[in-house]
Motif scaffolding. Structure first.
Motif, mmCIF file in Angstrom:
data_model
loop_
_atom_site.group_PDB
_atom_site.id
_atom_site.type_symbol
_atom_site.label_atom_id
_atom_site.label_comp_id
_atom_site.label_asym_id
_atom_site.label_seq_id
_atom_site.Cartn_x
_atom_site.Cartn_y
_atom_site.Cartn_z
ATOM 1 N N GLY A 173 11.372 10.762 -0.322
ATOM 2 C CA GLY A 173 9.917 11.410 0.050
ATOM 3 C C GLY A 173 9.254 10.337 1.169
ATOM 4 N N ARG A 174 9.746 8.874 -0.054
ATOM 5 C CA ARG A 174 9.282 7.558 0.969
ATOM 6 C C ARG A 174 10.707 7.191 1.596
ATOM 7 N NH1 ARG A 174 8.249 6.432 -5.245
ATOM 8 N NH2 ARG A 174 10.559 5.568 -5.265
ATOM 9 N N VAL A 175 12.018 7.830 1.376
ATOM 10 C CA VAL A 175 13.329 7.394 2.034
ATOM 11 C C VAL A 175 12.927 7.939 3.146
ATOM 12 C CG1 VAL A 175 15.848 8.137 2.276
ATOM 13 C CG2 VAL A 175 15.406 6.881 0.395
ATOM 14 N N ARG A 176 12.220 9.358 3.283
ATOM 15 C CA ARG A 176 12.413 9.922 5.091
ATOM 16 C C ARG A 176 11.573 9.216 5.310
ATOM 17 N NH1 ARG A 176 12.187 16.451 2.523
ATOM 18 N NH2 ARG A 176 14.235 16.764 2.328
ATOM 19 N N VAL A 183 0.742 4.676 7.494
ATOM 20 C CA VAL A 183 0.881 4.221 6.112
ATOM 21 C C VAL A 183 1.221 6.638 5.836
ATOM 22 C CG1 VAL A 183 -0.110 4.295 4.657
ATOM 23 C CG2 VAL A 183 -0.646 2.729 5.675
ATOM 24 N N ILE A 184 2.146 6.724 4.584
ATOM 25 C CA ILE A 184 1.628 7.928 4.331
ATOM 26 C C ILE A 184 0.758 8.081 3.219
ATOM 27 C CG2 ILE A 184 3.736 9.533 3.558
ATOM 28 C CD1 ILE A 184 3.558 9.345 6.688
ATOM 29 N N VAL A 185 0.047 8.891 2.632
ATOM 30 C CA VAL A 185 -0.745 9.337 1.706
ATOM 31 C C VAL A 185 0.141 10.381 1.627
ATOM 32 C CG1 VAL A 185 -2.389 9.436 0.723
ATOM 33 C CG2 VAL A 185 -2.883 7.993 2.757
ATOM 34 N N ALA A 186 0.190 10.561 0.201
ATOM 35 C CA ALA A 186 1.497 11.713 -0.381
ATOM 36 C C ALA A 186 0.711 12.351 -1.910
ATOM 37 C CB ALA A 186 2.676 11.803 0.025
ATOM 38 N N ALA A 233 4.083 2.402 4.829
ATOM 39 C CA ALA A 233 3.355 1.887 3.404
ATOM 40 C C ALA A 233 3.339 3.431 3.000
ATOM 41 C CB ALA A 233 2.381 1.444 3.189
ATOM 42 N N TRP A 234 3.802 4.224 1.900
ATOM 43 C CA TRP A 234 3.799 4.657 0.882
ATOM 44 C C TRP A 234 2.789 4.779 0.115
ATOM 45 C CZ3 TRP A 234 6.159 9.460 1.542
ATOM 46 C CH2 TRP A 234 6.560 10.021 0.423
ATOM 47 N N LEU A 235 1.521 5.712 -0.065
ATOM 48 C CA LEU A 235 0.424 5.198 -1.126
ATOM 49 C C LEU A 235 0.296 6.463 -1.781
ATOM 50 C CD1 LEU A 235 -2.222 3.190 1.152
ATOM 51 C CD2 LEU A 235 -0.637 2.488 -0.144
ATOM 52 N N PRO A 236 0.471 6.780 -3.178
ATOM 53 C CA PRO A 236 0.047 7.491 -4.292
ATOM 54 C C PRO A 236 -1.031 8.545 -3.786
ATOM 55 C CG PRO A 236 0.663 6.003 -5.517
ATOM 56 C CD PRO A 236 0.335 5.553 -3.905
ATOM 57 N N ILE A 237 -1.537 9.717 -3.904
ATOM 58 C CA ILE A 237 -3.337 10.128 -4.283
ATOM 59 C C ILE A 237 -2.935 10.259 -5.941
ATOM 60 C CG2 ILE A 237 -4.229 11.656 -4.172
ATOM 61 C CD1 ILE A 237 -2.963 13.065 -1.491
ATOM 62 N N GLY A 275 6.932 -6.740 7.862
ATOM 63 C CA GLY A 275 6.864 -5.492 9.075
ATOM 64 C C GLY A 275 8.296 -4.865 7.333
ATOM 65 N N GLY A 276 9.017 -3.868 7.820
ATOM 66 C CA GLY A 276 9.638 -2.947 6.791
ATOM 67 C C GLY A 276 8.664 -1.930 5.349
ATOM 68 N N MET A 277 9.458 -1.125 5.017
ATOM 69 C CA MET A 277 7.809 -0.383 4.309
ATOM 70 C C MET A 277 7.871 -0.996 3.170
ATOM 71 S SD MET A 277 8.230 3.547 3.479
ATOM 72 C CE MET A 277 8.819 4.200 2.023
ATOM 73 N N ASN A 278 6.887 -0.780 2.534
ATOM 74 C CA ASN A 278 6.260 -1.231 1.840
ATOM 75 C C ASN A 278 5.525 -0.089 0.766
ATOM 76 O OD1 ASN A 278 6.098 -3.946 1.802
ATOM 77 N ND2 ASN A 278 4.377 -3.777 2.913
ATOM 78 N N ARG A 279 5.491 0.113 -0.945
ATOM 79 C CA ARG A 279 4.894 0.554 -2.031
ATOM 80 C C ARG A 279 3.670 0.114 -2.302
ATOM 81 N NH1 ARG A 279 7.490 3.863 -6.668
ATOM 82 N NH2 ARG A 279 6.376 4.500 -7.463
ATOM 83 N N ALA A 280 2.885 0.271 -1.832
ATOM 84 C CA ALA A 280 1.405 -0.284 -1.708
ATOM 85 C C ALA A 280 0.717 0.088 -3.322
ATOM 86 C CB ALA A 280 0.598 -0.162 -0.589
#
Length: 69
Positions: free
Chosen positions: A32-35, A22-25, A43-47, A64-69
């Protein structure tokens, strides 16, 4: 950060199938999400990080797959 995700995906250990990356950015850009997706992140979670969203993602279906929670 993305190099570490790539390394984990390319060199799985015995517990790697259970690891969720999980990326927290602070930036919430599409690039950034594509990278992160191509690096193997799940997953990609924003600060600011919302605890309930994070826990919801971790407890959700792990299909599976990437979620944008």
């Amino acid at each position: 950060m993305l190099d570490l995700c790539r390394h984990i995906q390319r060199h799985p250990g015995r517990s790697s199938p259970n690891v969720r990356l999980v990326i927290v950015a602070s930036h919430n850009g599409v690039l950034g999400r594509v990278r992160a997706r191509f690096a193997g992140c799940h997953a990609w979670l924003p600060i600011p990080l919302n605890r309930s969203r994070l826990l919801g993602y971790l407890n959700a279906n792990r299909s599976g797959g990437m979620n944008r929670a």
